[in-house]
Design a protein around this motif. Sequence first.
Motif, PDB file in Angstrom:
ATOM      1  N   GLY A 123       7.870   6.791   7.114  1.00  0.00           N
ATOM      2  CA  GLY A 123       6.998   5.924   6.330  1.00  0.00           C
ATOM      3  C   GLY A 123       6.484   4.733   7.092  1.00  0.00           C
ATOM      4  N   SER A 124       7.348   4.139   7.927  1.00  0.00           N
ATOM      5  CA  SER A 124       6.913   2.935   8.641  1.00  0.00           C
ATOM      6  C   SER A 124       6.587   3.215  10.102  1.00  0.00           C
ATOM      7  CB  SER A 124       7.986   1.847   8.542  1.00  0.00           C
ATOM      8  OG  SER A 124       9.173   2.277   9.181  1.00  0.00           O
ATOM      9  N   GLY A 125       7.467   3.900  10.821  1.00  0.00           N
ATOM     10  CA  GLY A 125       7.269   4.086  12.247  1.00  0.00           C
ATOM     11  C   GLY A 125       6.107   5.000  12.589  1.00  0.00           C
ATOM     12  N   LEU A 126       6.166   6.273  12.199  1.00  0.00           N
ATOM     13  CA  LEU A 126       5.154   7.251  12.593  1.00  0.00           C
ATOM     14  C   LEU A 126       3.809   6.996  11.920  1.00  0.00           C
ATOM     15  CD1 LEU A 126       4.646   9.798  14.240  1.00  0.00           C
ATOM     16  CD2 LEU A 126       5.417  11.143  12.276  1.00  0.00           C
ATOM     17  N   SER A 127       3.815   6.745  10.631  1.00  0.00           N
ATOM     18  CA  SER A 127       2.559   6.593   9.893  1.00  0.00           C
ATOM     19  C   SER A 127       1.814   5.329  10.301  1.00  0.00           C
ATOM     20  CB  SER A 127       2.844   6.567   8.389  1.00  0.00           C
ATOM     21  OG  SER A 127       3.502   7.748   7.990  1.00  0.00           O
ATOM     22  N   SER A 128       2.545   4.227  10.487  1.00  0.00           N
ATOM     23  CA  SER A 128       1.864   2.989  10.865  1.00  0.00           C
ATOM     24  C   SER A 128       1.301   3.055  12.278  1.00  0.00           C
ATOM     25  CB  SER A 128       2.824   1.798  10.729  1.00  0.00           C
ATOM     26  OG  SER A 128       3.960   1.991  11.544  1.00  0.00           O
ATOM     27  N   LEU A 129       1.857   3.920  13.140  1.00  0.00           N
ATOM     28  CA  LEU A 129       1.290   4.108  14.475  1.00  0.00           C
ATOM     29  C   LEU A 129      -0.108   4.727  14.385  1.00  0.00           C
ATOM     30  CD1 LEU A 129       1.610   3.952  17.528  1.00  0.00           C
ATOM     31  CD2 LEU A 129       2.739   6.195  17.454  1.00  0.00           C
ATOM     32  N   LEU A 130      -0.246   5.731  13.499  1.00  0.00           N
ATOM     33  CA  LEU A 130      -1.569   6.331  13.297  1.00  0.00           C
ATOM     34  C   LEU A 130      -2.546   5.298  12.742  1.00  0.00           C
ATOM     35  CD1 LEU A 130      -3.547   8.748  13.064  1.00  0.00           C
ATOM     36  CD2 LEU A 130      -2.591   9.157  10.787  1.00  0.00           C
ATOM     37  N   GLY A 131      -2.110   4.540  11.724  1.00  0.00           N
ATOM     38  CA  GLY A 131      -2.984   3.527  11.133  1.00  0.00           C
ATOM     39  C   GLY A 131      -3.401   2.481  12.140  1.00  0.00           C
ATOM     40  N   ALA A 132      -2.465   2.061  12.989  1.00  0.00           N
ATOM     41  CA  ALA A 132      -2.787   1.053  14.012  1.00  0.00           C
ATOM     42  C   ALA A 132      -3.812   1.587  14.999  1.00  0.00           C
ATOM     43  CB  ALA A 132      -1.513   0.636  14.733  1.00  0.00           C
ATOM     44  N   ALA A 133      -3.660   2.846  15.422  1.00  0.00           N
ATOM     45  CA  ALA A 133      -4.596   3.429  16.385  1.00  0.00           C
ATOM     46  C   ALA A 133      -6.001   3.489  15.802  1.00  0.00           C
ATOM     47  CB  ALA A 133      -4.121   4.826  16.782  1.00  0.00           C
ATOM     48  N   VAL A 134      -6.117   3.893  14.541  1.00  0.00           N
ATOM     49  CA  VAL A 134      -7.440   3.986  13.905  1.00  0.00           C
ATOM     50  C   VAL A 134      -8.039   2.590  13.735  1.00  0.00           C
ATOM     51  CG1 VAL A 134      -8.684   4.668  11.817  1.00  0.00           C
ATOM     52  CG2 VAL A 134      -6.898   6.157  12.755  1.00  0.00           C
ATOM     53  N   SER A 135      -7.246   1.631  13.248  1.00  0.00           N
ATOM     54  CA  SER A 135      -7.762   0.278  12.973  1.00  0.00           C
ATOM     55  C   SER A 135      -8.159  -0.441  14.262  1.00  0.00           C
ATOM     56  CB  SER A 135      -6.709  -0.535  12.223  1.00  0.00           C
ATOM     57  OG  SER A 135      -6.411   0.058  10.978  1.00  0.00           O
ATOM     58  N   VAL A 136      -7.278  -0.454  15.253  1.00  0.00           N
ATOM     59  CA  VAL A 136      -7.579  -1.154  16.510  1.00  0.00           C
ATOM     60  C   VAL A 136      -8.741  -0.479  17.228  1.00  0.00           C
ATOM     61  CG1 VAL A 136      -6.663  -1.859  18.763  1.00  0.00           C
ATOM     62  CG2 VAL A 136      -5.213  -1.996  16.722  1.00  0.00           C
ATOM     63  N   ALA A 153      -1.108   5.023   4.905  1.00  0.00           N
ATOM     64  CA  ALA A 153      -0.422   5.217   3.626  1.00  0.00           C
ATOM     65  C   ALA A 153      -0.420   6.690   3.215  1.00  0.00           C
ATOM     66  CB  ALA A 153      -1.090   4.359   2.543  1.00  0.00           C
ATOM     67  N   VAL A 154      -1.572   7.374   3.404  1.00  0.00           N
ATOM     68  CA  VAL A 154      -1.674   8.785   3.001  1.00  0.00           C
ATOM     69  C   VAL A 154      -0.731   9.647   3.833  1.00  0.00           C
ATOM     70  CG1 VAL A 154      -3.201  10.793   2.990  1.00  0.00           C
ATOM     71  CG2 VAL A 154      -4.000   8.614   2.062  1.00  0.00           C
ATOM     72  N   LEU A 155      -0.688   9.416   5.163  1.00  0.00           N
ATOM     73  CA  LEU A 155       0.217  10.194   6.015  1.00  0.00           C
ATOM     74  C   LEU A 155       1.673   9.940   5.622  1.00  0.00           C
ATOM     75  CD1 LEU A 155       0.685  12.064   8.427  1.00  0.00           C
ATOM     76  CD2 LEU A 155       0.686  10.028   9.900  1.00  0.00           C
ATOM     77  N   ALA A 156       2.007   8.687   5.332  1.00  0.00           N
ATOM     78  CA  ALA A 156       3.383   8.367   4.926  1.00  0.00           C
ATOM     79  C   ALA A 156       3.750   9.103   3.640  1.00  0.00           C
ATOM     80  CB  ALA A 156       3.524   6.855   4.735  1.00  0.00           C
ATOM     81  N   ALA A 157       2.858   9.054   2.640  1.00  0.00           N
ATOM     82  CA  ALA A 157       3.133   9.729   1.367  1.00  0.00           C
ATOM     83  C   ALA A 157       3.263  11.234   1.570  1.00  0.00           C
ATOM     84  CB  ALA A 157       2.023   9.415   0.360  1.00  0.00           C
ATOM     85  N   ALA A 192       0.828  -1.207   0.000  1.00  0.00           N
ATOM     86  CA  ALA A 192       0.000   0.000   0.000  1.00  0.00           C
ATOM     87  C   ALA A 192       0.862   1.256   0.000  1.00  0.00           C
ATOM     88  CB  ALA A 192      -0.929  -0.004   1.202  1.00  0.00           C
ATOM     89  N   LEU A 193       1.895   1.298   0.813  1.00  0.00           N
ATOM     90  CA  LEU A 193       2.746   2.485   0.857  1.00  0.00           C
ATOM     91  C   LEU A 193       3.468   2.697  -0.476  1.00  0.00           C
ATOM     92  CD1 LEU A 193       4.808   3.915   3.666  1.00  0.00           C
ATOM     93  CD2 LEU A 193       5.988   3.454   1.529  1.00  0.00           C
ATOM     94  N   ALA A 194       4.027   1.621  -1.027  1.00  0.00           N
ATOM     95  CA  ALA A 194       4.716   1.747  -2.310  1.00  0.00           C
ATOM     96  C   ALA A 194       3.768   2.236  -3.390  1.00  0.00           C
ATOM     97  CB  ALA A 194       5.334   0.404  -2.706  1.00  0.00           C
ATOM     98  N   CYS A 195       2.526   1.741  -3.370  1.00  0.00           N
ATOM     99  CA  CYS A 195       1.545   2.131  -4.384  1.00  0.00           C
ATOM    100  C   CYS A 195       1.224   3.616  -4.298  1.00  0.00           C
ATOM    101  CB  CYS A 195       0.274   1.296  -4.216  1.00  0.00           C
ATOM    102  SG  CYS A 195      -1.098   1.839  -5.258  1.00  0.00           S
ATOM    103  N   ILE A 196       0.973   4.124  -3.092  1.00  0.00           N
ATOM    104  CA  ILE A 196       0.566   5.530  -2.971  1.00  0.00           C
ATOM    105  C   ILE A 196       1.738   6.480  -3.201  1.00  0.00           C
ATOM    106  CG2 ILE A 196       0.917   5.918  -0.493  1.00  0.00           C
ATOM    107  CD1 ILE A 196      -1.984   7.144  -0.556  1.00  0.00           C
ATOM    108  N   VAL A 197       2.963   6.028  -2.890  1.00  0.00           N
ATOM    109  CA  VAL A 197       4.136   6.857  -3.172  1.00  0.00           C
ATOM    110  C   VAL A 197       4.354   6.988  -4.671  1.00  0.00           C
ATOM    111  CG1 VAL A 197       6.663   6.929  -3.023  1.00  0.00           C
ATOM    112  CG2 VAL A 197       5.299   6.494  -0.983  1.00  0.00           C
TER     113      VAL A 197
END
Length: 693
Positions: A117-130, A88-92, A44-49
């Motif tokens: 791309g991985s650390g900060l952005s995936s933390l936001l995604g994890a918080a929203v998903s969980v 993915a959007v925050l990472a891009a 997903a990250l590679a695609c949006i970048v």
Amino acid sequence: MSRSGHGALFVAAYVTLALLTFASPGLPEEVSIARLVWLPSGLALACIVMAGLRAWFWIFLAEALVTLVAGDPLLGALGTGAGSTAEAVLAAFLLGRIGFSSTLGRWRDVVALIVLGSGLSSLLGAAVSVGSLVLVGSFAPDAFWDILPRWWLTHTNGILLLAPVVLTAGTGLLGRVRARGVEAGGLAALLALVGGLLFSAPDSGALTRLLLYVPFPLLLWAALRFRLAGAAVANLILLLPAISGTVLGRGPLAGAGPTETVARMSIFLMVSVLTSLILAGVVEEREEAARARLAAEEERREMSERMHQAQKLESLGVLAGGIAHDFNNLLATIMGHADLAQRSVPQPHPAQENLSEVLRASRRAADLCRQILVYAGRGHVSAAAVDLNEVVDEMGELLSVSFPPNATVEIKLQRDLPPVWGDVTRLRQIVLNLLTNAADALPDGRGRITVSTGLVSPSDIVAQDVVTDAVPARGGALVHLTVEDDGVGMDPALRARVVEPFFSTKQAGRGLGLAVVQGIVRSHRGALEIRTVPGAGTRFRVSLPPTDRPVLPESTGAPVREVAGLRGHRLLLADDDEAVRFVCRTMLEEEGVEVVEVGDGAAAVTRFRQERSGFDLVLLDLAMPRMGGMEALAAIQEIDPGARVILTTGNPADSREVEAALGVPLLPKPYGSEELRTAVAAALGRPSAAAPE
């Protein structure tokens, strides 16, 4: 493929990768590598970048479908879709703000991918998903803080493991693999073997953990030899068996609980990715810097050569102008004496033919001198709006009878072509020289010559093909004249010398044809391109700036009032060359003109002031000591605005200055008695500058 087609392809790849992550082949059904790494997050990250923020919808749709397939309710699927999309959007967005390169071409791009791309952005995604799954009842509320770090780390691991592979897929790995196929195969086999042995054995404590460093030399090998893409693929080859073994509870990364295991895996994965990719990025960056330095040095060398060539041309122009003045003065003396001798020798006489040959040779020498000035860019350009199509039509018809009988000439003219601003005589010479050159290039006189006109964008002009000083400034379209043949063509060595003056491949050639074309194009501020292939012909393209001024019909010249003769007129002659003064005075005195001669402009002004009304005409040379012709002209016109003056010059480039002196004719050297008499008669027959209209 359309945008929707690419989106559907991404959704299919995302769902397939998710299913393989949930239930990988070769692992027990109850074991899922999703416990350690969520590979779709890297995709997903590679695609949006690469595709831009517009890909957010497909990420949302793909993640929602995967959550529904896993058995979660619709609201939970929408929540995880929103979480993955936000990740993915925050990472891009963050990566775009710092100028991230999607090819990971610099070491700081690797660090940015890990931190932002991985650390900060995936933390936001994890918080929203969980959080969304807790809200819909998939997890108990008190499990949020237990699940959040694991969810975050699995997405981080997926980005670090898969995103570099996708992002660097087009950075030259295949070319390096093809060049070092055996080495690449051996390295891949070693990585798979080490990974399989290291992570399939039971954890034996500290000793086994020391073996974690064994694969690192292999990762460094991949980074140094195969750069970024090689390092990314090497990590994937090593870490897939590491993840599989760890999920089964084997190897040095297996921990006492799921959180500890995920943490160990994340640290190992981050260290391996960071080490190999940063090393590859540093090497790649330094190589790129070295290539840039070489390119800059090459550009500087080419620029230096161009400047050197321009300086040579400028020096040649200055030298040619000075030589032309003295040379034409000598020719004027030779032609004058030969003319006087021919007129004094009775007809018939054996010397008449000899004198005619002297005059013909002198005129040819004068023409050669003019061509050298044109090559040096100092030939006179009489500016006017010129229809290039008319020039081609006119010269094509004129030259058609002189082409080899087996040559085919095809003319393609673009109608409604804007005119160009230039000297029609010089433009005719361009067509003449290029067509003659094309005809000479046809083997045995057989082949095709194509002449075309049209418009060309400055961006379409290839700098490597240009043989003038520079490419015209970027702007509107230019008018081009192209002459192309399917003759013998030229090799690089010949092409490099083809516009040199006096260089010719023809035994009887003077080698000024293409040099003159280059000089004319340069003086018209255009570009001359040469594109050639040995055995496949040559294309010459002349590109000139257009003009908005209309094309006026060629003037036949204002009617000169006839004079009965020159006898009885008094003329002041100023020239620093005594031999030229003698010849000019003798020819005029034979016509009954009284000539008073002086050696420079200052003396001419003094004599004219003394006898203001005593001279019917003043003949001034442009280049004289103490005071030149233009200064003397200004002083004489200040004394008598109605004075009739003729300027003479041995350097045709000086005629540019004469254009500013309205109403003052120019008589170029060398000249014969007839040219001199005609010019004097025309000047005496004109109304004076002070006469009323």
